[in-house]
Enzyme design. Structure first.
Site, PDB file in Angstrom:
ATOM      1  N   HIS A  93       0.823  -1.164   0.000  1.00  0.00           N
ATOM      2  CA  HIS A  93       0.088   0.059   0.150  1.00  0.00           C
ATOM      3  C   HIS A  93       0.899   1.283  -0.221  1.00  0.00           C
ATOM      4  O   HIS A  93       1.741   1.349   0.792  1.00  0.00           O
ATOM      5  CB  HIS A  93      -0.932   0.002   1.231  1.00  0.00           C
ATOM      6  CG  HIS A  93      -1.793   1.275   1.233  1.00  0.00           C
ATOM      7  ND1 HIS A  93      -2.600   1.557   0.343  1.00  0.00           N
ATOM      8  CD2 HIS A  93      -1.802   2.360   2.216  1.00  0.00           C
ATOM      9  CE1 HIS A  93      -3.159   2.696   0.716  1.00  0.00           C
ATOM     10  NE2 HIS A  93      -2.424   3.141   1.861  1.00  0.00           N
ATOM     11  N   SER A  94       0.461   2.208  -0.808  1.00  0.00           N
ATOM     12  CA  SER A  94       1.169   3.433  -0.900  1.00  0.00           C
ATOM     13  C   SER A  94       2.621   3.322  -1.226  1.00  0.00           C
ATOM     14  O   SER A  94       2.939   2.767  -2.160  1.00  0.00           O
ATOM     15  CB  SER A  94       0.928   4.324   0.513  1.00  0.00           C
ATOM     16  OG  SER A  94       1.410   5.754  -0.071  1.00  0.00           O
ATOM     17  N   LEU A  95       3.539   3.750  -0.350  1.00  0.00           N
ATOM     18  CA  LEU A  95       4.942   3.631  -0.720  1.00  0.00           C
ATOM     19  C   LEU A  95       5.426   1.943  -0.970  1.00  0.00           C
ATOM     20  O   LEU A  95       6.155   1.403  -1.627  1.00  0.00           O
ATOM     21  CB  LEU A  95       5.857   3.957   0.459  1.00  0.00           C
ATOM     22  CG  LEU A  95       7.238   3.532   0.232  1.00  0.00           C
ATOM     23  CD1 LEU A  95       7.954   4.435  -0.956  1.00  0.00           C
ATOM     24  CD2 LEU A  95       8.171   4.063   1.438  1.00  0.00           C
ATOM     25  N   ALA A  97       3.466  -0.107  -2.290  1.00  0.00           N
ATOM     26  CA  ALA A  97       2.984  -0.514  -3.659  1.00  0.00           C
ATOM     27  C   ALA A  97       4.536  -0.434  -4.441  1.00  0.00           C
ATOM     28  O   ALA A  97       4.558  -1.548  -5.251  1.00  0.00           O
ATOM     29  CB  ALA A  97       1.868   0.082  -4.008  1.00  0.00           C
ATOM     30  N   SER A 121      -2.165  -0.744  -3.914  1.00  0.00           N
ATOM     31  CA  SER A 121      -2.998   0.182  -3.576  1.00  0.00           C
ATOM     32  C   SER A 121      -2.500   1.570  -3.300  1.00  0.00           C
ATOM     33  O   SER A 121      -1.246   1.317  -2.909  1.00  0.00           O
ATOM     34  CB  SER A 121      -3.961  -0.194  -2.558  1.00  0.00           C
ATOM     35  OG  SER A 121      -3.466  -0.622  -1.484  1.00  0.00           O
TER      36      SER A 121
END
Length: 251
Positions: A93-95, A97, A121
């Site tokens: 998720h975020s970084l 990802a 995501s």
């Protein structure tokens, strides 16, 4: 340090992960393994394995990684050692990802077994322009706290706790250093399926920017949309778990 001790540091909830397909979960900037703690046992047929990078939670005394290459090298050793000859999947998720994406590319460079699927995501597709605002690595403490408040995901009572802020800021700054020093290098698309969980009002990654992940795979591509902000995959975890089960072809 033995391999068992190393694994227990990186995968602190392994004994609670349950049985099934190993799903290595990489957290957002400044986040730790506990971000995924409530996911344990919630996706039937999946052993959720939250990853704990150094510099946070129980590893807060260890220096955090500030660059992508050494981080994904360490993660590749962890994932391949833990998965062994079993199928596995990777989520970020975020970084996390972006780290998950580079982790899979590092595993491919090693000619090692690839995951059955990459799931991401809260992150714009690699290689496409994005606007995260001013560099985080140069922010003052008040600016960092304001950024975390605007982004959401951290309760206000924690942001008002000076000792908590002191504990998390080094990891936040290091993680954003990983992102801000990252240079995307074109390589062939991945030969594995890819799933994206995008939110409609994510200030860090527009829905369009997340849809462009389809360019990073030659296989099946799925894009699911959640209504909400940057941390909606956690705030609507029941829906997220349903999408994870679908992506991993589980009943």
């Amino acid at each position: 340090m033995t391999s068992v001790e190393v694994t227990s540091k990186w995968l602190p909830f392994k004994t609670q992960s349950g049985s099934g397909l190993p799903l290595f979960c990489l957290p957002h900037a400044g986040g730790g393994a506990s971000a995924f703690r409530t996911w344990l046992g919630q996706v039937p047929g999946v052993a959720v394995l939250p990853v704990q990078p150094p510099g946070r939670e129980a590893r807060f005394r260890e220096p955090p990684h500030q660059h992508m290459e050494p981080l994904v090298t360490a993660l590749a050793d962890l994932v391949l050692g833990e998965a062994g000859d079993r199928p596995y999947a990777v989520y970020g998720h975020s970084l996390g990802a972006l780290v998950a994406f580079e982790l899979v590319r590092e595993i491919r460079r090693q000619n090692a077994p690839l995951p059955t699927r990459l799931i991401v995501s809260g992150c714009s597709a690699p290689g496409h322009p994005f606007d995260d605002g001013p560099p985080v690595t140069g922010m003052t403490r008040p600016q960092l706290v304001r950024m975390l408040r605007d982004l959401g995901g951290t309760p206000e009572w924690l942001l008002a706790d000076e000792s908590f802020v002191d504990m998390i800021l080094p990891a936040v700054q290091a993680d954003f250093s990983v992102k801000e020093t990252y240079e995307y290098r074109p390589e062939p698309p991945l030969d594995i399926p890819l799933t994206v969980l995008a939110s409609t009002e994510d200030p860090r990654a527009s829905h369009d920017a997340q849809s462009r992940w389809r360019q990073q795979t030659t296989k099946e591509f799925d894009l699911h949309t959640l209504v909400g902000g940057h941390f909606e995959v956690f705030e609507q975890s029941t829906i997220t778990h349903k999408y994870l089960a679908q992506a991993l072809h589980l009943p």
